[in-house]
Design a protein around this motif. Structure first.
Motif, PDB file in Angstrom:
ATOM      1  N   THR A  80       0.700  -1.347  -0.144  1.00 50.49           N
ATOM      2  CA  THR A  80       0.060   0.056   0.003  1.00 50.49           C
ATOM      3  C   THR A  80       1.178   1.074  -0.140  1.00 50.49           C
ATOM      4  O   THR A  80       1.774   1.200   0.726  1.00 50.49           O
ATOM      5  N   HIS A  81       0.183   2.398  -0.659  1.00 54.62           N
ATOM      6  CA  HIS A  81       1.372   3.647  -0.844  1.00 54.62           C
ATOM      7  C   HIS A  81       0.974   4.244   0.571  1.00 54.62           C
ATOM      8  O   HIS A  81      -0.387   4.670   0.753  1.00 54.62           O
ATOM      9  N   VAL A  82       2.000   4.791   1.204  1.00 52.20           N
ATOM     10  CA  VAL A  82       1.669   5.306   2.462  1.00 52.20           C
ATOM     11  C   VAL A  82       2.096   6.962   2.269  1.00 52.20           C
ATOM     12  O   VAL A  82       1.203   7.751   2.740  1.00 52.20           O
ATOM     13  N   VAL A  83       3.380   7.324   1.796  1.00 54.36           N
ATOM     14  CA  VAL A  83       3.679   8.633   1.931  1.00 54.36           C
ATOM     15  C   VAL A  83       4.394   8.870   0.405  1.00 54.36           C
ATOM     16  O   VAL A  83       5.013   8.092   0.048  1.00 54.36           O
ATOM     17  N   GLN A  84       4.315  10.143  -0.032  1.00 52.30           N
ATOM     18  CA  GLN A  84       4.960  10.552  -1.217  1.00 52.30           C
ATOM     19  C   GLN A  84       5.502  11.934  -0.660  1.00 52.30           C
ATOM     20  O   GLN A  84       4.898  12.950  -0.504  1.00 52.30           O
ATOM     21  N   VAL A  85       6.885  12.141  -1.191  1.00 56.03           N
ATOM     22  CA  VAL A  85       7.507  13.342  -0.953  1.00 56.03           C
ATOM     23  C   VAL A  85       8.413  13.859  -2.024  1.00 56.03           C
ATOM     24  O   VAL A  85       8.917  13.209  -2.619  1.00 56.03           O
ATOM     25  N   ARG A  90      12.970  15.219  -7.779  1.00 55.71           N
ATOM     26  CA  ARG A  90      13.269  13.948  -7.249  1.00 55.71           C
ATOM     27  C   ARG A  90      11.907  13.726  -6.045  1.00 55.71           C
ATOM     28  O   ARG A  90      11.407  14.560  -5.578  1.00 55.71           O
ATOM     29  N   ASN A  91      11.526  12.460  -6.277  1.00 64.32           N
ATOM     30  CA  ASN A  91      10.587  11.923  -5.304  1.00 64.32           C
ATOM     31  C   ASN A  91      10.994  10.821  -4.513  1.00 64.32           C
ATOM     32  O   ASN A  91      11.971   9.972  -5.047  1.00 64.32           O
ATOM     33  N   LEU A  92      10.533  10.532  -3.284  1.00 70.05           N
ATOM     34  CA  LEU A  92      10.612   9.357  -2.472  1.00 70.05           C
ATOM     35  C   LEU A  92       9.046   8.838  -2.400  1.00 70.05           C
ATOM     36  O   LEU A  92       8.206   9.724  -1.868  1.00 70.05           O
ATOM     37  N   HIS A  93       8.923   7.460  -2.432  1.00 69.67           N
ATOM     38  CA  HIS A  93       7.603   7.062  -2.287  1.00 69.67           C
ATOM     39  C   HIS A  93       7.814   5.900  -1.318  1.00 69.67           C
ATOM     40  O   HIS A  93       8.718   5.048  -1.398  1.00 69.67           O
ATOM     41  N   ARG A 148      13.092   5.616  -4.583  1.00 71.91           N
ATOM     42  CA  ARG A 148      13.540   7.114  -5.195  1.00 71.91           C
ATOM     43  C   ARG A 148      13.400   7.102  -6.513  1.00 71.91           C
ATOM     44  O   ARG A 148      13.944   6.242  -7.295  1.00 71.91           O
ATOM     45  N   SER A 149      12.823   8.227  -7.214  1.00 73.29           N
ATOM     46  CA  SER A 149      12.878   8.388  -8.615  1.00 73.29           C
ATOM     47  C   SER A 149      13.160   9.834  -8.914  1.00 73.29           C
ATOM     48  O   SER A 149      12.887  10.623  -8.152  1.00 73.29           O
ATOM     49  N   GLN A 150      13.827  10.110 -10.013  1.00 73.18           N
ATOM     50  CA  GLN A 150      14.374  11.314 -10.450  1.00 73.18           C
ATOM     51  C   GLN A 150      14.119  11.437 -12.007  1.00 73.18           C
ATOM     52  O   GLN A 150      13.818  10.771 -12.550  1.00 73.18           O
ATOM     53  N   GLY A 151      13.965  12.599 -12.371  1.00 74.10           N
ATOM     54  CA  GLY A 151      13.856  12.974 -13.805  1.00 74.10           C
ATOM     55  C   GLY A 151      14.232  14.493 -14.006  1.00 74.10           C
ATOM     56  O   GLY A 151      14.226  15.232 -13.308  1.00 74.10           O
ATOM     57  N   LEU A 152      14.845  14.656 -15.064  1.00 74.43           N
ATOM     58  CA  LEU A 152      15.456  15.961 -15.558  1.00 74.43           C
ATOM     59  C   LEU A 152      14.402  16.992 -15.696  1.00 74.43           C
ATOM     60  O   LEU A 152      13.181  16.945 -16.154  1.00 74.43           O
TER      61      LEU A 152
END
Length: 366
Positions: free
Chosen positions: A57-62, A73-76, A96-100
């Motif tokens: 289950t998805h809990v937090v997105q920052v 930059r995101n942390l899920h 962790r995901s990143q994108g230009l």
């Protein structure tokens, strides 16, 4: 030894329910619950529990970009809702995901596959509102600016090529929607916005009280009289007595220190301080340095970045309100790659490290 600037901690607070009829969240949105919002370049992730294999289950997105970096930059954070998996580190995952950014995609600004180490000081200087700076000038209720920009980015990424039929675009979007919502067995938590405050702003009030108490004690010594403590407790030591009783009840100085630290803002659900020191709720393992594994992508070291707090537990309710989620914890500590390494053009998120501590007295936060 960390510098004073690196000790700046950002505190996350629940700031109203995210109503999908009024707001369209994006990867720029800081939230708890709901469906994860991935960057347009990142493929949808469906993590599963390492213990039981169930969908998480998805809990937090920052949204947490770093200064001097060309990347969004995101942390899920995801967790297993199973009762037997509650409180276990191996039943949580953080991606962790990143994108230009658009400006970084010009030929005049080449990007290395791995970034130089970035300090918490750099991050906090320009991103202490977790990506909400784009909201200025918007006529909405305070969330529209950031949300609108995120929606536009996603729409541009999903736009069809010139000359392609509009029906094909609509069909592809519906197909993506079906794929994303097909996991009906995954509980979806009620989504809430997360707002942020600097902890130093909260500490200011405590410092004023301490200063007043110091002046009071100096007066008592000078005049030879005893005056009631400013806290309103009889006997001139109520606060310390209560603190000592807590220590005696739990027999855990670490927990007492944890409670004292968050006493200015017990409702905090998240603490962010990249490169800072985590706030443990119980005595950490003596080999904590070995427990935090190296980055699985580049092999480099990891640093502490954020942690979830006990007050978050009571907010973790299923979106259909059928029952509360089977998620309980004391604190969830997240460690990420010190270099925030990223391969340009990658479409997959990088897994980071979670460490879960149970709460010695969960009922205090109910």
């Amino acid at each position: 030894m960390a510098s004073t600037a690196q000790d700046v901690t950002l505190v996350g607070l629940c700031d109203g329910e995210l109503d999908s009829k009024k707001h369209q969240s994006s990867y720029l949105t800081n939230k708890l619950g709901g469906h994860p919002d991935w960057l347009p370049t990142i493929s949808r992730q469906s993590p599963r529990c390492a213990r039981c294999g169930a969908p998480l289950t998805h809990v937090v997105q920052v949204y947490c970009p770093l200064q001097a970096s060309p990347y969004h930059r995101n942390l899920h954070l995801f967790a297993c809702p199973g009762a037997e998996c509650s409180g276990r580190s191996d039943c949580w995952r953080v991606l962790r995901s990143q994108g230009l950014e658009a400006a970084a995609q010009t030929p005049s600004r080449p990007v290395a596959a791995q970034e130089a180490p970035l300090s918490a000081t750099d991050w906090c200087d320009t991103a202490d509102d977790w990506g909400m700076e784009e909201e200025e000038g918007d006529d909405d209720d305070g969330w529209g600016g950031g949300v609108k920009k995120g929606s536009q980015v996603q729409e541009e990424a999903a736009a069809p090529e010139a000359g392609a039929p509009a029906e094909m675009d609509v069909s592809s979007r519906l197909q993506d929607l079906n794929l994303g919502d097909s996991q009906t067995d995954v509980p979806v938590l009620r989504p809430f916005f997360i707002s942020v405050e600097e902890e130093l702003d909260l500490v200011g009030e405590e410092n004023d009280l301490r200063h007043a108490q110091q002046l009071l004690k100096e007066y008592e010594r000078r005049e030879g009289v005893a005056v009631r403590e400013l806290e309103g407790n009889e006997g001139g030591g109520g606060g310390e007595e209560k603190y000592e009783k807590m220590r005696a009840r739990h027999g855990d100085a670490v927990f007492s220190r944890f409670m004292k630290k968050i006493s200015l803002c017990p409702q905090q659900i998240l603490r962010y301080c990249r490169g800072g020191k985590p706030l443990f709720i119980s005595e950490p393992p003596s080999n904590m340095g070995q427990i935090v594994s190296a980055c699985g992508s580049c092999g480099g070291s990891r640093t502490f970045e954020l942690q979830l707090m006990p007050a978050l537990v009571s907010l973790l309710q299923r979106e259909d309100r059928s029952a509360e989620a089977e998620l309980e914890f004391g604190t969830v500590l997240v460690y990420t790659c010190t270099n925030s390494c990223w391969t340009e053009g990658s479409g997959s998120a990088v897994e980071e490290f979670c460490f879960v501590q149970t709460d010695p007295d969960q009922q205090l936060f109910k």
